[in-house]
Design an enzyme around this catalytic site. Structure first.
Site, PDB file in Angstrom:
ATOM      1  N   CYS A 186       8.866  38.661  23.753  1.00  0.00           N
ATOM      2  CA  CYS A 186       9.241  39.357  22.505  1.00  0.00           C
ATOM      3  C   CYS A 186      10.382  38.552  21.913  1.00  0.00           C
ATOM      4  O   CYS A 186      11.540  38.865  22.126  1.00  0.00           O
ATOM      5  CB  CYS A 186       9.674  40.786  22.798  1.00  0.00           C
ATOM      6  SG  CYS A 186       8.385  41.813  23.512  1.00  0.00           S
TER       7      CYS A 186
ATOM      8  N   PRO B   4      14.418  37.184  16.738  1.00  0.00           N
ATOM      9  CA  PRO B   4      14.534  35.966  15.928  1.00  0.00           C
ATOM     10  C   PRO B   4      14.817  34.683  16.702  1.00  0.00           C
ATOM     11  O   PRO B   4      15.079  33.659  16.072  1.00  0.00           O
ATOM     12  CB  PRO B   4      15.695  36.294  14.982  1.00  0.00           C
ATOM     13  CG  PRO B   4      16.559  37.198  15.790  1.00  0.00           C
ATOM     14  CD  PRO B   4      15.639  38.004  16.666  1.00  0.00           C
TER      15      PRO B   4
ATOM     16  N   ASN C 171      17.082  33.738  19.336  1.00  0.00           N
ATOM     17  CA  ASN C 171      18.332  33.256  19.944  1.00  0.00           C
ATOM     18  C   ASN C 171      18.126  32.876  21.401  1.00  0.00           C
ATOM     19  O   ASN C 171      18.581  31.817  21.861  1.00  0.00           O
ATOM     20  CB  ASN C 171      19.407  34.327  19.854  1.00  0.00           C
ATOM     21  CG  ASN C 171      19.945  34.470  18.452  1.00  0.00           C
ATOM     22  OD1 ASN C 171      20.199  33.478  17.784  1.00  0.00           O
ATOM     23  ND2 ASN C 171      20.073  35.701  17.989  1.00  0.00           N
ATOM     24  N   LYS C 172      17.433  33.730  22.132  1.00  0.00           N
ATOM     25  CA  LYS C 172      17.221  33.455  23.557  1.00  0.00           C
ATOM     26  C   LYS C 172      16.213  32.326  23.736  1.00  0.00           C
ATOM     27  O   LYS C 172      16.324  31.526  24.669  1.00  0.00           O
ATOM     28  CB  LYS C 172      16.799  34.726  24.293  1.00  0.00           C
ATOM     29  CG  LYS C 172      17.879  35.806  24.218  1.00  0.00           C
ATOM     30  CD  LYS C 172      17.508  37.063  24.939  1.00  0.00           C
ATOM     31  CE  LYS C 172      18.509  38.179  24.659  1.00  0.00           C
ATOM     32  NZ  LYS C 172      18.391  38.772  23.300  1.00  0.00           N
TER      33      LYS C 172
ATOM     34  N   ASP D 117       5.726  37.132  19.140  1.00  0.00           N
ATOM     35  CA  ASP D 117       6.329  38.289  18.490  1.00  0.00           C
ATOM     36  C   ASP D 117       5.294  38.936  17.588  1.00  0.00           C
ATOM     37  O   ASP D 117       4.454  38.262  16.989  1.00  0.00           O
ATOM     38  CB  ASP D 117       7.594  37.940  17.698  1.00  0.00           C
ATOM     39  CG  ASP D 117       8.501  39.157  17.541  1.00  0.00           C
ATOM     40  OD1 ASP D 117       9.490  39.279  18.289  1.00  0.00           O
ATOM     41  OD2 ASP D 117       8.189  40.017  16.677  1.00  0.00           O
TER      42      ASP D 117
ATOM     43  N   ARG E  36       9.861  38.379  11.172  1.00  0.00           N
ATOM     44  CA  ARG E  36      10.877  37.961  12.149  1.00  0.00           C
ATOM     45  C   ARG E  36      10.508  36.603  12.748  1.00  0.00           C
ATOM     46  O   ARG E  36      11.375  35.780  13.058  1.00  0.00           O
ATOM     47  CB  ARG E  36      11.032  39.022  13.241  1.00  0.00           C
ATOM     48  CG  ARG E  36      11.762  40.278  12.737  1.00  0.00           C
ATOM     49  CD  ARG E  36      11.733  41.398  13.763  1.00  0.00           C
ATOM     50  NE  ARG E  36      12.469  41.103  14.989  1.00  0.00           N
ATOM     51  CZ  ARG E  36      13.730  41.459  15.212  1.00  0.00           C
ATOM     52  NH1 ARG E  36      14.413  42.099  14.285  1.00  0.00           N
ATOM     53  NH2 ARG E  36      14.316  41.171  16.356  1.00  0.00           N
TER      54      ARG E  36
ATOM     55  N   ASP F  16      12.465  40.584  26.530  1.00  0.00           N
ATOM     56  CA  ASP F  16      13.577  41.240  25.822  1.00  0.00           C
ATOM     57  C   ASP F  16      12.951  42.151  24.759  1.00  0.00           C
ATOM     58  O   ASP F  16      13.030  41.869  23.569  1.00  0.00           O
ATOM     59  CB  ASP F  16      14.444  40.131  25.192  1.00  0.00           C
ATOM     60  CG  ASP F  16      15.685  40.639  24.495  1.00  0.00           C
ATOM     61  OD1 ASP F  16      16.347  41.545  25.023  1.00  0.00           O
ATOM     62  OD2 ASP F  16      15.994  40.115  23.407  1.00  0.00           O
TER      63      ASP F  16
ATOM     64  N   CYS G  50      19.300  45.782  24.797  1.00  0.00           N
ATOM     65  CA  CYS G  50      20.641  46.069  24.272  1.00  0.00           C
ATOM     66  C   CYS G  50      20.788  47.583  24.164  1.00  0.00           C
ATOM     67  O   CYS G  50      21.302  48.110  23.187  1.00  0.00           O
ATOM     68  CB  CYS G  50      20.915  45.346  22.959  1.00  0.00           C
ATOM     69  SG  CYS G  50      19.764  45.704  21.643  1.00  0.00           S
TER      70      CYS G  50
HETATM   71  N1  SAM Z   1      14.715  37.968  22.171  1.00  0.00           N
HETATM   72  C1  SAM Z   1      15.080  38.036  20.755  1.00  0.00           C
HETATM   73  C2  SAM Z   1      16.318  37.200  20.541  1.00  0.00           C
HETATM   74  O1  SAM Z   1      17.080  36.962  21.463  1.00  0.00           O
HETATM   75  O2  SAM Z   1      16.525  36.732  19.415  1.00  0.00           O
HETATM   76  C3  SAM Z   1      15.259  39.471  20.294  1.00  0.00           C
HETATM   77  C4  SAM Z   1      14.026  40.331  20.538  1.00  0.00           C
HETATM   78  S1  SAM Z   1      14.076  41.966  19.827  1.00  0.00           S
HETATM   79  C5  SAM Z   1      15.099  42.837  20.931  1.00  0.00           C
HETATM   80  C6  SAM Z   1      12.479  42.582  20.219  1.00  0.00           C
HETATM   81  C7  SAM Z   1      11.332  41.906  19.485  1.00  0.00           C
HETATM   82  O3  SAM Z   1      10.100  42.368  20.055  1.00  0.00           O
HETATM   83  C8  SAM Z   1      11.223  42.222  17.999  1.00  0.00           C
HETATM   84  O4  SAM Z   1      11.297  41.031  17.264  1.00  0.00           O
HETATM   85  C9  SAM Z   1       9.836  42.865  17.844  1.00  0.00           C
HETATM   86  O5  SAM Z   1       9.178  42.456  16.655  1.00  0.00           O
HETATM   87  C10 SAM Z   1       9.109  42.341  19.050  1.00  0.00           C
HETATM   88  N2  SAM Z   1       7.980  43.136  19.552  1.00  0.00           N
HETATM   89  C11 SAM Z   1       7.851  44.487  19.584  1.00  0.00           C
HETATM   90  N3  SAM Z   1       6.692  44.829  20.182  1.00  0.00           N
HETATM   91  C12 SAM Z   1       6.084  43.666  20.564  1.00  0.00           C
HETATM   92  C13 SAM Z   1       4.862  43.354  21.230  1.00  0.00           C
HETATM   93  N4  SAM Z   1       4.032  44.321  21.622  1.00  0.00           N
HETATM   94  N5  SAM Z   1       4.555  42.053  21.450  1.00  0.00           N
HETATM   95  C14 SAM Z   1       5.401  41.077  21.029  1.00  0.00           C
HETATM   96  N6  SAM Z   1       6.563  41.313  20.396  1.00  0.00           N
HETATM   97  C15 SAM Z   1       6.902  42.585  20.157  1.00  0.00           C
END
Ligand code: SAM
Length: 302
Positions: free
Chosen positions: A109, A112, A114-115, A133, A138, A180, A232
């Site tokens: 997931c 945007p 960062n990880k 994602d 995003r 994440d 988070c």
């Molecule tokens: N790891 C990212 C970073 O460090 O920048 C932040 C991730 S954010 C907490 C969670 C992400 O999961 C969102 O961008 C969301 O669109 C995505 N997401 C939600 N459900 C998902 C799924 N079933 N499969 C893939 N991505 C998903």
């Protein structure tokens, strides 16, 4: 801001992107730019900084720490991708997963990103970083971030991670997963939860069930060695409870005890995991668990 209202002033953190520069060069650049370098921090108190003072973090050697009001959005080091502006706690997952140079891994997931950019830096851009994602917008932001950060080992896909086939040939060498997933965000200092407790319970239950499905799915990759799970959120339902349920359903995996020197642990009975908070770690609220396959368990065999 809410931060001011509650007197919680988090430091400004900047991770040095080692695909573009070194910590030493970034420190030199900042000194020439009027910042005062105070050396390596050795305690939490050293992270309470004034004006243009800065230090290197005591837990993450590539993380620089500045006073709360420092803004790098218009600064060369950010614009050129030398700095990734990321909270300290959110640097833990990639740092702890520590994928070897040349490995194949999945950021489930990712946007945007960062990880993802942190993982790519640890892998020195060598190997294969599959990043998924669900959200196209995003993911577009993420492409920009990765381009600026000089990341080249990624394969981005606008796909639901739960539909990714673990038995596909493409993923046969995947040994590491970073998960994440979406969470309540209750650890973010800037977010406040006004929902009624009944609404909140239902929302947490639905998030936790999604998180557990993602976690179980992540463990299905046949060559998997280690998976890091992070949120988070400060809610036990999205953190320790998800991990405990997953371990019960996947007896071939166990928790790796993380950073003995970290001041805040997972809630009982999971002290192997880490928590983070404004008061104990001077970060956003956060949770990290690292799962590892038992040697000899569930592998493809000789
Ligand atoms: N790891 C990212 C970073 O460090 O920048 C932040 C991730 S954010 C907490 C969670 C992400 O999961 C969102 O961008 C969301 O669109 C995505 N997401 C939600 N459900 C998902 C799924 N079933 N499969 C893939 N991505 C998903």
């Amino acid at each position: 801001s809410v931060q001011k209202l509650f007197g919680i002033q988090l430091p400004r953190y900047a991770r040095v992107n080692t695909l573009k520069t070194t910590v030493e060069d970034a420190v030199d650049y900042l000194k020439r730019d009027g910042f005062s370098y105070l050396g390596h921090a050795s305690s939490l108190d050293d992270l309470a900084l004034r004006k243009k003072d800065f230090v290197i973090d005591m837990h993450l050697p590539e993380l620089l720490v500045f006073s709360p009001k420092t803004d790098f959005h218009d600064h060369f080091l950010y614009k050129a991708g030398h700095f990734i502006l990321q909270d300290k706690a959110s640097c833990l997952p990639a740092y702890l997963l520590n994928p070897p140079v040349g490995s194949h891994l999945i950021d489930a997931c990712a946007a945007p990103g960062n990880k993802t950019s942190h993982l790519a830096a640890i892998m020195k851009n060598k190997g294969r970083l599959f990043a998924f994602d669900l959200d196209a917008k995003r993911l577009a932001t993420m492409s920009t971030l990765l381009l600026r950060a000089g990341v080249t080992c990624q394969r981005l896909a606008n796909q639901d991670f739960l539909t990714v086939d673990p038995d596909s040939q493409e993923f046969k060498d995947v040994e590491y997963v970073l998960l994440d997933p979406s969470c309540s965000g209750s650890g973010m200092v800037c977010l406040r939860d006004n929902a009624s407790s009944a609404d909140q319970d239902a929302r947490l239950a639905s998030l936790a069930s999604f998180q557990l499905r993602c976690l179980n799915h992540g463990l299905k990759f046949p060559r998997l060695k280690r998976l890091v799970y992070s949120t988070c959120s400060v809610h036990r339902q999205e953190n320790e409870e998800v991990v405990a349920a997953c371990l019960q359903q996947n007896p071939g995996f166990r928790l790796v005890p993380l950073l003995a020197e970290w001041p805040e642990r997972g809630l009982e009975p999971l002290p192997q995991c880490l928590r983070a908070s404004t008061t104990k770690t001077r970060t956003q609220g956060f949770f990290v668990a690292l799962l590892e396959k038992h040697s000899g368990a569930g592998g493809p065999g000789p």
